[in-house]
Design a protein around this motif. Structure first.
Motif, PDB file in Angstrom:
ATOM      1  N   ALA A  18      26.148   0.671 -11.505  1.00 12.90           N
ATOM      2  CA  ALA A  18      26.011   0.571 -10.125  1.00 12.90           C
ATOM      3  C   ALA A  18      24.949  -0.382  -9.823  1.00 12.90           C
ATOM      4  CB  ALA A  18      25.725   1.913  -9.801  1.00 12.90           C
ATOM      5  N   TYR A  19      23.683  -0.579 -10.580  1.00 12.37           N
ATOM      6  CA  TYR A  19      22.654  -1.130 -10.298  1.00 12.37           C
ATOM      7  C   TYR A  19      23.200  -2.750 -10.661  1.00 12.37           C
ATOM      8  CZ  TYR A  19      20.381   3.271 -10.888  1.00 12.37           C
ATOM      9  OH  TYR A  19      19.892   4.592 -10.681  1.00 12.37           O
ATOM     10  N   ALA A  20      23.853  -3.307 -11.611  1.00  9.09           N
ATOM     11  CA  ALA A  20      24.316  -4.413 -11.598  1.00  9.09           C
ATOM     12  C   ALA A  20      25.339  -4.875 -10.499  1.00  9.09           C
ATOM     13  CB  ALA A  20      25.258  -4.765 -12.872  1.00  9.09           C
ATOM     14  N   GLU A  21      26.091  -3.890 -10.198  1.00  6.31           N
ATOM     15  CA  GLU A  21      26.987  -4.500  -9.049  1.00  6.31           C
ATOM     16  C   GLU A  21      26.159  -4.358  -7.812  1.00  6.31           C
ATOM     17  OE1 GLU A  21      29.355  -0.696  -8.851  1.00  6.31           O
ATOM     18  OE2 GLU A  21      30.561  -1.278 -10.437  1.00  6.31           O
ATOM     19  N   LYS A  22      24.993  -3.650  -7.583  1.00  7.69           N
ATOM     20  CA  LYS A  22      24.150  -3.984  -6.271  1.00  7.69           C
ATOM     21  C   LYS A  22      23.594  -5.213  -6.545  1.00  7.69           C
ATOM     22  CE  LYS A  22      22.251  -2.627  -2.692  1.00  7.69           C
ATOM     23  NZ  LYS A  22      23.222  -2.400  -1.263  1.00  7.69           N
ATOM     24  N   PHE A  23      23.060  -5.713  -7.666  1.00  9.91           N
ATOM     25  CA  PHE A  23      22.507  -6.981  -7.853  1.00  9.91           C
ATOM     26  C   PHE A  23      23.356  -7.855  -7.393  1.00  9.91           C
ATOM     27  CE2 PHE A  23      22.398 -10.979 -10.609  1.00  9.91           C
ATOM     28  CZ  PHE A  23      21.127 -11.285 -10.005  1.00  9.91           C
ATOM     29  N   GLY A  24      24.767  -8.174  -7.874  1.00  8.66           N
ATOM     30  CA  GLY A  24      25.695  -9.067  -7.506  1.00  8.66           C
ATOM     31  C   GLY A  24      26.193  -8.825  -5.971  1.00  8.66           C
ATOM     32  N   SER A  25      26.043  -7.537  -5.383  1.00  8.62           N
ATOM     33  CA  SER A  25      26.544  -7.542  -3.980  1.00  8.62           C
ATOM     34  C   SER A  25      25.295  -8.128  -3.155  1.00  8.62           C
ATOM     35  CB  SER A  25      26.643  -6.357  -3.588  1.00  8.62           C
ATOM     36  OG  SER A  25      25.616  -5.383  -3.587  1.00  8.62           O
ATOM     37  N   LEU A  26      24.154  -7.941  -3.383  1.00 11.49           N
ATOM     38  CA  LEU A  26      22.818  -8.489  -2.759  1.00 11.49           C
ATOM     39  C   LEU A  26      22.799 -10.183  -2.905  1.00 11.49           C
ATOM     40  CD1 LEU A  26      19.834  -5.962  -3.728  1.00 11.49           C
ATOM     41  CD2 LEU A  26      21.001  -6.218  -1.362  1.00 11.49           C
ATOM     42  N   VAL A  27      22.947 -10.526  -3.895  1.00  9.64           N
ATOM     43  CA  VAL A  27      23.025 -11.889  -3.910  1.00  9.64           C
ATOM     44  C   VAL A  27      24.170 -12.635  -3.321  1.00  9.64           C
ATOM     45  CG1 VAL A  27      23.197 -13.871  -5.893  1.00  9.64           C
ATOM     46  CG2 VAL A  27      21.683 -12.058  -6.293  1.00  9.64           C
ATOM     47  N   SER A  28      25.213 -12.062  -3.306  1.00 12.27           N
ATOM     48  CA  SER A  28      26.497 -12.812  -2.874  1.00 12.27           C
ATOM     49  C   SER A  28      26.374 -12.638  -1.459  1.00 12.27           C
ATOM     50  CB  SER A  28      27.730 -11.893  -3.140  1.00 12.27           C
ATOM     51  OG  SER A  28      27.909 -12.028  -4.639  1.00 12.27           O
ATOM     52  N   ASP A  29      25.793 -11.431  -0.880  1.00 13.42           N
ATOM     53  CA  ASP A  29      25.768 -11.153   0.700  1.00 13.42           C
ATOM     54  C   ASP A  29      24.597 -12.074   1.260  1.00 13.42           C
ATOM     55  OD1 ASP A  29      25.972  -9.752   3.022  1.00 13.42           O
ATOM     56  OD2 ASP A  29      23.924  -9.251   3.004  1.00 13.42           O
TER      57      ASP A  29
END
Length: 660
Positions: A171-182
């Motif tokens: 979940a923490y890697a996914e959040k990193f990806g979603s924050l950067v992508s957003d």
């Protein structure tokens, strides 16, 4: 016709402030309209986007301080020994929920999606287009652009990364990806507040690179994410090199640009752009430490919080160079070591530091959401290991997690073998920087006897010439701090001013006049140290400044400190010389936890918990209300003593402080 020397001074400003930004506007239009394959070609490579990303992955493993393959039991056990497991998860879970504490705010739920262009404190939101400096500061409509900037620096990658390593939860890697992508989607290049200052792009790029090394082997990130990530990082580099914050006297902004391009240059060193950035950044790093740091190790901006930030820039870059076999000069390392000497001298036994000059909570990396902002021991821990110095290890008092991320398990072993140095604390002088430390184990007096800041231009300095802070087992006499820059310009100017410091004001005039929020009209203080001596019995410092010689009846302020270590007493003698009558004002500002009791005429007892000092003044004083800002965005009510007189000069005021 301009002299050749004048042209040499003007040309870099023309190049960095006008010519390159104009070229950038043409470049960014082309970049944003280019396809992924044409972007790959523009970066000097051929093949597909996937091949481009795989090429960067395959070459980058050993270029940073850590990599997922360092995630071993010893490392994780050491990490959780310096920050509790529960604390690591709490910080990361706040990020998962888009909850942030930013620049003095409480924990705020920003909702989804995150408002990257908004100052959530004031509600101000900047439009998504190219913005001028005037629009960014927007002084007519109080707001603070530092709020969206701070959020967009992406310190949160550390909190997510640590939680990911200790739990293995995707979940923490996914959040990193979603924050950067957003962020990439909501902040197209050259539009909005987050593409206006190269310093912000530089710090963000460094944190994104750290994020890469946390998550580069994660299977939780969507296909194609890394290419978008690399593409945006490369655009960051192109933006920084086109908007270098060059000025006649460079400060922390220019240095941050050097650091950003150094990190990006190392990361992309196999690409033509990376090679170019690295070629430029390395000599600039060398020049910066020689020009921006005095020979005694003091950063020339004359602000304690900025000394810490600049030191982080230098040692982080130096360590990155070391890992990548990039040689820096002996002169660089010697001056870097002296910067740690100054940090050790200003750090106090209760883990706090003086608030001299501006303090905006700025960091290159924030390893923990809840790290006390005025505790600089993390840097001492790094310095101890870097230079193998037991004195810094003792001053740090611990192995800090920052040292763990920079040095890994090897750093822990070095720290353990260094041990602690038990030498008594000694008073010391930093004459080029203008700071003096009078101290024993229980007492720390920090005196500013130097110019205003940025070599007399102001910058992040304050009107605090000959002011001092007194710590005796706890904070007593303090600097008033900073609070904010643009959100409340009235309070900004007040806390920057002479009356908010522990020094004399003449005829209700500032020591020097400010032209704007960061520049003085003319620093005529020209401070001069007349005497400095120190031994086991006493310290004596005598200095004067000439800021009030601009009056029709010129006035000189001379101040003498005598710190009697055998009798636990500090005597401060102020002499103001002139020929006519003037209004004189002196204030002593106390920490909010200090209570003041008048024992008899002109004698006061100040208490901070179980600790006390007695103050006897040769003139009648009043207890007054004052303001105190312990960190950026926070303002507290406090108390002080004020002397206000109308006297024919010369006149002398003596203050005797007994340290109980």
């Amino acid at each position: 016709m301009l002299h050749p020397a004048s042209w040499r001074a003007i040309l870099p400003i023309l190049q960095y402030r006008i010519i390159r930004p104009v070229k950038w506007r043409r470049t960014v239009t082309s970049l944003m309209s280019s396809t992924d394959s044409s972007f790959v070609s523009a970066m000097g490579r051929s093949g597909s986007c996937e091949d481009f990303a795989l090429g960067i992955h395959s070459s980058n493993r050993l270029r940073f301080f850590f990599h997922p393959r360092n995630r071993k039991d010893f490392f994780l056990n050491t990490l959780t020994s310096v920050q509790p497991y529960e604390s690591i998860l709490e910080e990361a879970d706040h990020v998962l929920g888009n909850r942030f504490q930013t620049l003095g705010s409480p924990l705020v739920d920003l909702g989804n999606p995150i408002p990257w262009q908004r100052d959530f404190k004031s509600g101000k939101e900047w439009p998504l287009r190219e913005l001028s400096v005037e629009e960014i500061l927007d002084l007519k409509n109080p707001s603070d652009v530092k709020v969206p900037w701070e959020l967009s620096r992406f310190h949160q990658v550390w909190w997510l990364g640590k939680a990911s390593w200790v739990t293995g939860n995707p979940a923490y890697a996914e959040k990193f990806g979603s924050l950067v992508s957003d962020w990439i989607e909501k902040n197209p290049a050259d539009q909005g507040t987050n593409w206006t200052v190269a310093m912000e792009a530089s710090i963000r790029a460094c944190n994104w690179i750290a994020g890469y090394y946390f998550f580069c082997e994660s299977q939780a990130l969507q296909k194609g994410f890394w290419f978008r990530f690399f593409r945006s990082l490369l655009v960051h580099g192109l933006f920084i090199e086109s908007h270098i914050e060059y000025s006649g006297i460079n400060g922390n902004h220019f240095l941050s640009n050097v650091v950003g391009l150094l990190y990006l240059g190392v990361f992309f060193q196999d690409l033509p752009a990376g090679k170019r950035w690295l070629r430029w950044a390395i000599p600039q790093l060398e020049k910066a430490i020689q020009k921006q740091v005095y020979d005694d190790g003091v950063d020339h901006e004359k602000a304690i919080a900025y000394h810490r930030l600049v030191l982080e820039f230098f040692y982080s870059s130096a360590l990155l160079c070391k890992i990548n076999n990039i040689t820096l000069s002996v002169a660089f390392w010697e001056k870097l070591s002296r910067m740690f000497d100054f940090l050790k001298a200003y750090s106090r036994a209760d883990e706090t530091t003086p608030l001299v000059g501006d303090a905006d909570d700025g960091r290159l990396f924030r390893f923990s959401m809840h790290q006390p902002i005025n505790d600089h021991r993390h840097a001492l821990s790094v310095g101890a290991i870097l230079f193998k110095r037991p004195d810094l290890n003792s001053a740090a008092g611990r192995f800090d997690q920052e040292a763990l991320w920079y040095f890994g398990g090897e750093g822990f072993e070095i720290c353990r073998t260094l041990g602690m140095e038990s030498k008594p604390k000694k008073s010391c002088a930093f004459p080029q920087g203008g700071f003096f430390v009078l101290q024993t184990e229980n007492t720390h007096v920090f005196v500013d006897a130097g110019e205003i800041g940025l070599r007399g231009r102001g910058g992040h300095g304050h009107n605090d010439t000959l002011s001092f802070e007194l710590w005796h087992k706890a904070s007593f006499i303090v600097d008033s701090g900073t609070y904010t820059y643009t959100a409340d310009t009235k309070t900004r100017k007040l806390l920057q001013g002479t009356a908010s410091h522990n020094t004399f004001m003449v005829d209700d005039l500032e020591i020097t006049d400010w032209a704007d929020l960061w520049s003085v009209a003319n620093d005529s203080t020209n401070p001069k140290v007349l005497k400095w001596s120190t031994d086991s019995a006493a310290d004596v410092l005598e200095a004067e400044h000439f800021g009030y010689r601009r009056l029709s009846d010129p006035v000189v302020h001379r101040r003498k400190f005598v710190f009697d270590k055998t009798k636990n007493g500090l005597e401060v003698t102020d002499t103001l010389t002139g020929q006519q009558a003037h209004t004189l004002q002196l204030r002593f500002h106390f920490h909010p936890s200090v209570s003041i009791e008048q024992e008899e005429k002109n004698r006061y007892l100040a208490s901070n918990g179980d600790h006390r000092i007695r103050i006897a003044i040769s003139e009648e004083a009043d207890v007054v209300g004052t303001l105190y800002s312990p960190s950026y965005g926070i303002l507290q009510q406090s108390t002080g003593l004020q002397i206000r007189l109308h006297k024919t000069l010369p006149h002398t005021v003596t203050t005797r402080i007994t340290l109980l």
